[in-house]
Every structure is written in structure tokens, then in C-alpha cells.
Design a protein around this motif. Structure first.
Motif, mmCIF file in Angstrom:
data_model
loop_
_atom_site.group_PDB
_atom_site.id
_atom_site.type_symbol
_atom_site.label_atom_id
_atom_site.label_comp_id
_atom_site.label_asym_id
_atom_site.label_seq_id
_atom_site.Cartn_x
_atom_site.Cartn_y
_atom_site.Cartn_z
ATOM 1 N N THR A 170 0.562 -2.105 2.256
ATOM 2 C CA THR A 170 0.121 -1.551 3.361
ATOM 3 C C THR A 170 -0.477 -2.226 4.757
ATOM 4 O O THR A 170 -1.174 -3.489 4.184
ATOM 5 C CB THR A 170 -1.336 -0.289 3.102
ATOM 6 O OG1 THR A 170 -2.264 -0.953 2.673
ATOM 7 C CG2 THR A 170 -0.171 0.975 2.405
ATOM 8 N N TYR B 233 -3.208 -2.800 8.018
ATOM 9 C CA TYR B 233 -3.777 -2.334 9.141
ATOM 10 C C TYR B 233 -4.283 -3.930 9.849
ATOM 11 O O TYR B 233 -3.987 -4.545 9.199
ATOM 12 C CB TYR B 233 -5.138 -2.488 7.651
ATOM 13 C CG TYR B 233 -4.867 -1.635 7.275
ATOM 14 C CD1 TYR B 233 -5.011 0.409 7.072
ATOM 15 C CD2 TYR B 233 -4.034 -1.782 5.683
ATOM 16 C CE1 TYR B 233 -5.233 0.923 6.188
ATOM 17 C CE2 TYR B 233 -4.673 -1.212 5.055
ATOM 18 C CZ TYR B 233 -4.722 1.166 5.096
ATOM 19 O OH TYR B 233 -4.329 1.564 4.148
ATOM 20 N N GLU C 168 -3.286 2.099 11.085
ATOM 21 C CA GLU C 168 -2.628 1.014 9.989
ATOM 22 C C GLU C 168 -1.327 0.834 10.510
ATOM 23 O O GLU C 168 -0.562 2.297 10.524
ATOM 24 C CB GLU C 168 -2.610 2.450 8.536
ATOM 25 C CG GLU C 168 -1.285 2.347 7.941
ATOM 26 C CD GLU C 168 -0.695 2.923 6.457
ATOM 27 O OE1 GLU C 168 -0.948 2.839 5.364
ATOM 28 O OE2 GLU C 168 -1.857 3.859 6.222
#
Length: 789
Positions: free
Chosen positions: A109, A111, A120
Motif C-alpha cells: 500500500t 500513502y 492512501e
């Protein structure tokens, strides 16, 4: 009953007024709570709901066309309809979700650091990480990369030391260029930038989180919700995520992976049967070639060309017997193949071929039951281990069925061998009758018989292989998509309405709870009802709380305090209307100091004097005198009450002080503070004092000491016509008041005792009442008030 209802209603109103009087405090807490709720909603991470709907089809619906077995009435390759609950368990299995996480790269992920919180980025992140390590290593990584973009071609990378990028010094970072091969503890990586509108911005702070597949799977397992209605094959899928698009992709991929998994399971049995048939075809083909070659060589050596005409002589007599021999031999051969398949130890699957042509129908039924148990066990093993009690039980059943099948095959084989032996004997007998047939022709016929058997078995296996190939491509997806994954893109959590409602309730509960507890623990006196709950003593009135700067009332006075003393004055006249004394003697006392005893004495005497009554105010509290301070006067006599009692040469008129501004009010000051007040007040000169002024004044107001502290008042109480017991609101404790005043009243130690509540605050606890009637002509109006015509 009516009286009880009145009390309850009164108490209810009192409670409501209490809370309404604190509306500013309650409003303050509600506003603070709503402000906190707004801040929480402003900076919290929203969750979105994605949903999809599918229908689980049964096995027959999952086939594109009916199989050859179904058309012929056979049960080959037919399956068992799975329960919906079992299919839901497959959808939520770790293995299935793990495949989704890997294919969608959900363990990585990105960010972007904002001013207050991180944001995000799911679609089109500014950078992308490429790994050189094997997937099995990458999927076990649990780390975080902190990156700051320096320029379109360079960036800074920081160590993961628990700090955010906002707290880092650029000097602690290491500079790299996009495309450089960077060495890490889990292998080399390459970071490449996105292009176009999604390229990284110079100066932006990025955080890349790489998590273990197992932890991500657990997170999605807990977030995934799957439900279906009772006796319904329709299944509803739901997933909450802070990125709605990711939730949609996850559900769509879940349906896809589930269908692939189901199709794989269904085709596995078909593949096993197909492999078995192909192996047997190779063997039969080789045997058939050998028989054909033997027949060809025999015909060439013996020049046998008219075999058809010669065979007509005995074919009619042995055709039926040969057919039985072929069928029995074929059955024995199939049994041998089946026995070899059961004994095989190195197979990839425990599944057995079904309905391969063995004459006994029970064999096909037992084989089908065996395969169903194997399929059920393999499905459980996807989310379980060999030690699972259910798996152990299924293995025991499978082994028992194998043993039973093996025994049944052996019995059928022996029976078929006996039958074949009998048929061969019958065939020998018939051939013996054909004594005229040449020996060579008999040899050729024997070879042809073997050739016929092999051809029959070969054609049968070809038919089964074609059926298996057709069935392998007939299965479709098990889940029919009714609604593809979709999202309203409206946050479902945190719920704004519930959050604001909870904040409002909390904002109300805290001050209301505080007020309730404080009121519950409060033992102070505030109003007439509180006072009468403690003491059942006559009540003469109350005096409202006013500014400390204005201690005395005026002759022309429309204030609530002036009206209160006028009411008290009238009540005293009513209570003493039957008194035969020429002078009404009113004594004023209290439980303790600082309850407004002297204040009440001074203002009561002043109020009576304003009605042109002659009043003498005696300061008999010789310990702590305050009368002259309230009057803002200096005594014009140097001696006072204590001096009069101690010096017998002094006469009562020697200690009387005349006031300049009020000719109807005279004052006797306390005089010199003595060391022995109680002994002085026991003197007979006190009686002489009251006797002297009897008839000279209409009222004598006596300010005495607090009865809860000293006994001075009790020494002179016999001279009083009426006692006013002053109780200070929001000052004296109910228990202390009951302990002091109640015995005095019950024992009649204070004649004609009446209670007066001083310093009542109408807004303190939300109850009380005001004084005054009409308008004050001297009162200045507010700027927003207009005169009425």
C-alpha cells in the motif's frame, strides 16, 4: 393519594427547573462534544461498503451440455450438489483469499503524507516497487519504506525507525535515482516513478507499507461478509474498505477465483478417469497389434484366403458361445485393470475411475460413493489438516470402501473365471464336433477370437475417452453473477448521524450526570421546600440574594429584598397580633456565623421603622458585633450593652444611639467586647433593660449570637416574644441544622420560633420565586426596551 401526586409533581418540576437553570453549562458541553465529533469525522478514515450478489448453481446447471453418461442413463462423472454453507466456507478460505491478495498486490500500500494525516493512494500511485527476490520471500516481508521526492529523477529513502516523515531530517536520508538497484535486507528492489498526471510531486512525502500475505489475508477475512437467505441459493457478498474501488476489485476477483476453484475440483475426477482410459488404451492397442500381426503371418504362411466361406460351416453353431466368452473375458480384463488402479500407491489423487464397464452395477455405485468422499475430504483439506477429526473419519470411510471394493472385485473375478472356464469347455465340445475343419483353420479362428476381444475392448475404451474429453469441457462457473461488485461511494463508517447523535448524548450526559450527582450529594438548604423537608417548623419568609455592595434597603425601594422584608414585617405583625406586651420583642439568631443574622436584624428594623414605628435595635451579639457596620454609622455613645451590664452606674438611655437619617430607629451597640460574654448575659440588668424600654418603643429587634456555637442566646431567650431563626441558603448543612434547630424547637427553648431563609438564589438550582409587584418608576430601562403608551 392526591397529596402524594402533588408532591411527585412538585418534585418533578423542581428537578426540571434544576437542569434548565444549568442550560449554559449543558450547552457548553454539547457544543464541545459536537465540535469534537466534527473534528473526529473531519480527520478519521472513512469506510465504504462494496456489495455483490451471486447465485450458486447445482452441478447439472454447471454443465454446458448433458454428458454422454446422462444421455445413456449412466451416472459416470455425475456430481453431488454442494450445500450453500460449504460453498461460503470455500469463499472465505485463506487459500482463496490469499490468491486474491497476491494477484491484486494488496499487501503493498502507498500513502502520501498530508498536513495532518496520511492519504492512501490505491489507483496510479506516484511510484512503483519492483522486487528481484522470489515471490515466496516478498510475500513474507513486513516492512515500511519512507521516501521523500527530491526531484523528478531523485528521491531520499529513510530507515524505518518508528518516526513519521514529518519528524525526519533530510540529512538522515540516503539519495537514490529512480531506476537504481537498491539493496535491502529482503533482496534488491527498483523504484520507478509513474508518468503523466500521476507522476510524483517534488517535495512530497511517501510511505510504502509492505505486509505479510498472512496478515493481509486475516484482515480481509474479518472484513468480508457473506450471507444467504434461508432455502435460497442467492449469496450476498460484502466488504468494507477505506478505498471503495479496491473493495469492488476484491469482490470481483473473489467470484472469479471461486469459480476457477470449483471448476478445478469438478474436472479433477474427469481427468483421473481420462488418464486411466488413456493408459489402458495404450496397452490394448499394443496387444491388438500383436494379435493382428499373428493373424497376418498365419494367413501368409498357410495361404488362407477363403476364411469367410469356411467359417460359415461352424459359425452358426458357436456364435452365441463365442459372444459369451468375449463378454466374460472383457469383464475379467476390466476387473484386472480396476484392481491394479486400487493397488497403485504413487497416484496424485485417491479418485477412482467410475463406470468403466464392469457388469456388476454395485461396483459403479461403490466407486461413485468413494469418489464423493474423496472430494469432500480434499475440500476440507484446503482449510484444515490431516489431524482434523472429520478428515480422519473420511479417510477411514474411504479405506473401508476401498477394501470392500477390492473384495467385491475379487469375488466377481472368480465368478467370471468359473463362467469363462465353462464356456471354454463348451466351445471345445462344439469345435470337437467340427472334425472336418482343418487344424490350421482352427488356429486361425483362435487368433481371430482374440482379435475380436481386443477390438471390442479397444473400441469401448475409445468411446469412454471421447466421453471424458467432452465432459471435461462441459463445466461452467458455479457462481452466476446477479450483480457485479458495486459501491455507492458513500461512507458507511464512521456514521455521521450516529456520531453526532452520540456526541450530543455524551454532551448532555456529562453535565446532567454531574448535576445529578452533585445534587444527590448536596446537603445544603436552598429553598423553603428543602428547609421544610428537614424541619417541621413555622416558616416566616425568605430574603433573596442581592449584591454585597447594597446591604441596606431604602424607604422608597422596589427591590426584591425590600419587598421580602415588608412581607416578613407583615408576618411578624400577624403572629404577634394577640401579644399583650406594649413592645413587641423580636429576637434573631442562626445556627452559625456568616448566615446573615445581623443583616436580617438591621434590615428588618429599618423596614419596620419606615412604617413610622418606633424601633430599638439591640446588638446583643457582643462577641462579633456587626450592626453598626451594616448601618454605616459610628456610635455616638462611647458605651454599649456590655458596658451597661458591667457598670451599674449606667442607665439604659445612656447607651441608646440616635441615627441621623432615621428618627424612628435607635440602636444599642454591643459596646466593649468582654472576656466573659455568657456571664454578662446572665445578669439581671438584662431584664431591667427590657423593662425600661417596655412601652417606649413599638418594636425591639435583638441581634443575638449563633445558637450552634455559643449559649448566649439561650440565656436571654426568655425575654423574646418571637424568635426568627435565620438559615443561610447554600451555606448551612441540613444535618447540622437538624441537629441544632430541631431540639430547640421541640423543647421550646426559643419561644415562638420561626424559620427565615436568607440569601435565596432563584437561579442557583432552578427554583424559587421573585418579589415585587408593578414597575419601579426610578428604574432605568435597557437600550432594547421601549416604553408602552
Amino acid at each position: 393519594m392526591e397529596s402524594k401526586n402533588i408532591i411527585i409533581t412538585k418534585q418533578l418540576k423542581k428537578t426540571i427547573n434544576l437542569y434548565l437553570s444549568k442550560w449554559k453549562l449543558i450547552s457548553f458541553f454539547v457544543i464541545i462534544a459536537l465540535a469534537l465529533a466534527y473534528t473526529y469525522l473531519r480527520y478519521s478514515t472513512n469506510l465504504y461498503q462494496a456489495s455483490a450478489t451471486i447465485r450458486i448453481k447445482d452441478d447439472k446447471e454447471s454443465q454446458k451440455l448433458p454428458s454422454l453418461a446422462e444421455l445413456s442413463g449412466s451416472n459416470l462423472l455425475s456430481g453431488k450438489t454442494n450445500r450453500i454453507e460449504d460453498e461460503i466456507a470455500v469463499m472465505t478460505s485463506r487459500s482463496l483469499i490469499s490468491n486474491i491478495v497476491k494477484k491484486l498486490n494488496l499487501n503493498i500500500t502507498y500513502y502520501k503524507q498530508g498536513k495532518i494525516k496520511e492519504h492512501e493512494i490505491y489507483e496510479n500511485p506516484p511510484i512503483k516497487i519492483n522486487f528481484f527476490a522470489h515471490d515466496s520471500i516478498v510475500h513474507q516481508i513486513d516492512t515500511t519504506l519512507f521516501i521523500k521526492i527530491k526531484s523528478p529523477s531523485e528521491f531520499l529513502m529513510f530507515k524505518d525507525d518508528g518516526k513519521s516523515l514529518m519528524d525526519r531530517d533530510d540529512a538522515l536520508g540516503k539519495t537514490f535515482s529512480f531506476g537504481d538497484r537498491i539493496k535491502t535486507g529482503f533482496g534488491d528492489i527498483v523504484i520507478v516513478p509513474n508518468i503523466g498526471n500521476h507522476s510524483p510531486t517534488t517535495g512530497s512525502n511517501l510511505r510504502v507499507s509492505i505486509r505479510r500475505i498472512s496478515s493481509v489475508v486475516g484482515m480481509y477475512q474479518s472484513s468480508l461478509s457473506i450471507s444467504n437467505g434461508e432455502k435460497s441459493s442467492v449469496v450476498k457478498l460484502g466488504l468494507k474498505d477505506n478505498i471503495p474501488k479496491r473493495a469492488i476489485n476484491f469482490l470481483n476477483q473473489l467470484i472469479k477465483e471461486y469459480n476457477n476453484d470449483v471448476i478445478t475440483d469438478k474436472e479433477e475426477v474427469v481427468k483421473v478417469t481420462s488418464d486411466f482410459i488413456n493408459n489402458r488404451l495404450e496397452l490394448v492397442f499394443k496387444e491388438l497389434e500383436e494379435v493382428d500381426f499373428t493373424a497376418e503371418q498365419l494367413q501368409k504362411r498357410n495361404n488362407l484366403t477363403a476364411l469367410g466361406a469356411q467359417a460359415d460351416i461352424y459359425l452358426q453353431s458357436e456364435r452365441q458361445n463365442e459372444s459369451l466368452i468375449n463378454s466374460t473375458t472383457n469383464n475379467i480384463q476390466l476387473i484386472d485393470y480396476m484392481q491394479q488402479e486400487i493397488k497403485e500407491k504413487n497416484k496424485n489423487s485417491d479418485l477412482l475411475p467410475v463406470d468403466i464397464g464392469i457388469s456388476d452395477g454395485n461396483i459403479s455405485q461403490v466407486t461413485q460413493t468413494h469418489n464423493n468422499l474423496v472430494a469432500e475430504r480434499d475440500k476440507l483439506l484446503k482449510n484444515s489438516t490431516e489431524s482434523n477429526p472429520v478428515v480422519i473419519n473420511l479417510n477411514n470411510q474411504i479405506n473401508a470402501l476401498k477394501e470392500n471394493l477390492s473384495n467385491s472385485l475379487e469375488t466377481i473375478k472368480k465368478s467370471s473365471q468359473i463362467t469363462l472356464s465353462n464356456l471354454n469347455k463348451e466351445d471345445a465340445r462344439i469345435r470337437g464336433q467340427l472334425y472336418s475343419a482343418p487344424t490350421k483353420q482352427k488356429q486361425l479362428r483362435s487368433i481371430e477370437r482374440q482379435q475380436s476381444i481386443k477390438e471390442s475392448l479397444y473400441l469401448y475404451l475409445l468411446e469412454k475417452r471421447e466421453e471424458s474429453a467432452i465432459t471435461l469441457g462441459m463445466f461452467t462457473s458455479n457462481a452466476k453473477v446477479i450483480d457485479k461488485a458495486y459501491s455507492t461511494f458513500i461512507p458507511v463508517a464512521p456514521n455521521r448521524m450516529i456520531t453526532y447523535l452520540a456526541a450530543m448524548l455524551l454532551g448532555l450526559a456529562i453535565p446532567i450526570g454531574f448535576i445529578y450527582v452533585k445534587d444527590l450529594l448536596d446537603t445544603k438548604i436552598y429553598d423553603k421546600d428543602d428547609l421544610q423537608e428537614v424541619l417541621n417548623i413555622p416558616y416566616i419568609g425568605d430574603v433573596p440574594l442581592t449584591s454585597k455592595k447594597r446591604k441596606l434597603i431604602n424607604k422608597v425601594d422596589y427591590s426584591p429584598k425590600a419587598e421580602a422584608f415588608r412581607i416578613i414585617r407583615s408576618n411578624i405583625d400577624f403572629l404577634l397580633k394577640n401579644n399583650s406586651s406594649l413592645t413587641k420583642k423580636v429576637f434573631i439568631t442562626s445556627t452559625k456565623a456568616q448566615e446573615g443574622k445581623s443583616h436580617t436584624s438591621t434590615n428588618l428594623a429599618t423596614s419596620i421603622s419606615f412604617s413610622d414605628k418606633r424601633v430599638l435595635l439591640i446588638e446583643m451579639d457582643i462577641r462579633v458585633p456587626k450592626i453598626m457596620k451594616y448601618l454605616n454609622e459610628k456610635p455616638n455613645k462611647e458605651v454599649g450593652l456590655s458596658d451597661y451590664i458591667a457598670n451599674k452606674d449606667l442607665q439604659p438611655f445612656d447607651i441608646v444611639n440616635k441615627l441621623k437619617n432615621n428618627k424612628f430607629l435607635d440602636v444599642i451597640a454591643s459596646g466593649t467586647i468582654p472576656p466573659n460574654p455568657s456571664e454578662l448575659l446572665m445578669s439581671d440588668r438584662i431584664k431591667d433593660l427590657f423593662d425600661y424600654f417596655e412601652g417606649k418603643y413599638d418594636y425591639i429587634i435583638v441581634d443575638t449570637s449563633a445558637v450552634g456555637l455559643v449559649s448566649d442566646t439561650l440565656l436571654v431567650s426568655k425575654f423574646a416574644d418571637i424568635f426568627i431563626y435565620v438559615v443561610s441558603a447554600n451555606n448551612v448543612d441540613k444535618r447540622q441544622l437538624a441537629a441544632v434547630a430541631k431540639p430547640l424547637y421541640e423543647d421550646n427553648r426559643l419561644p415562638n420560633m420561626n424559620m427565615l431563609l436568607n440569601g435565596t438564589n432563584f437561579d442557583k438550582k432552578g427554583y424559587g420565586y421573585g418579589y415585587g409587584y408593578g414597575n419601579n418608576p426610578h428604574k432605568k430601562k435597557k437600550w432594547y426596551q421601549f416604553s408602552k403608551s
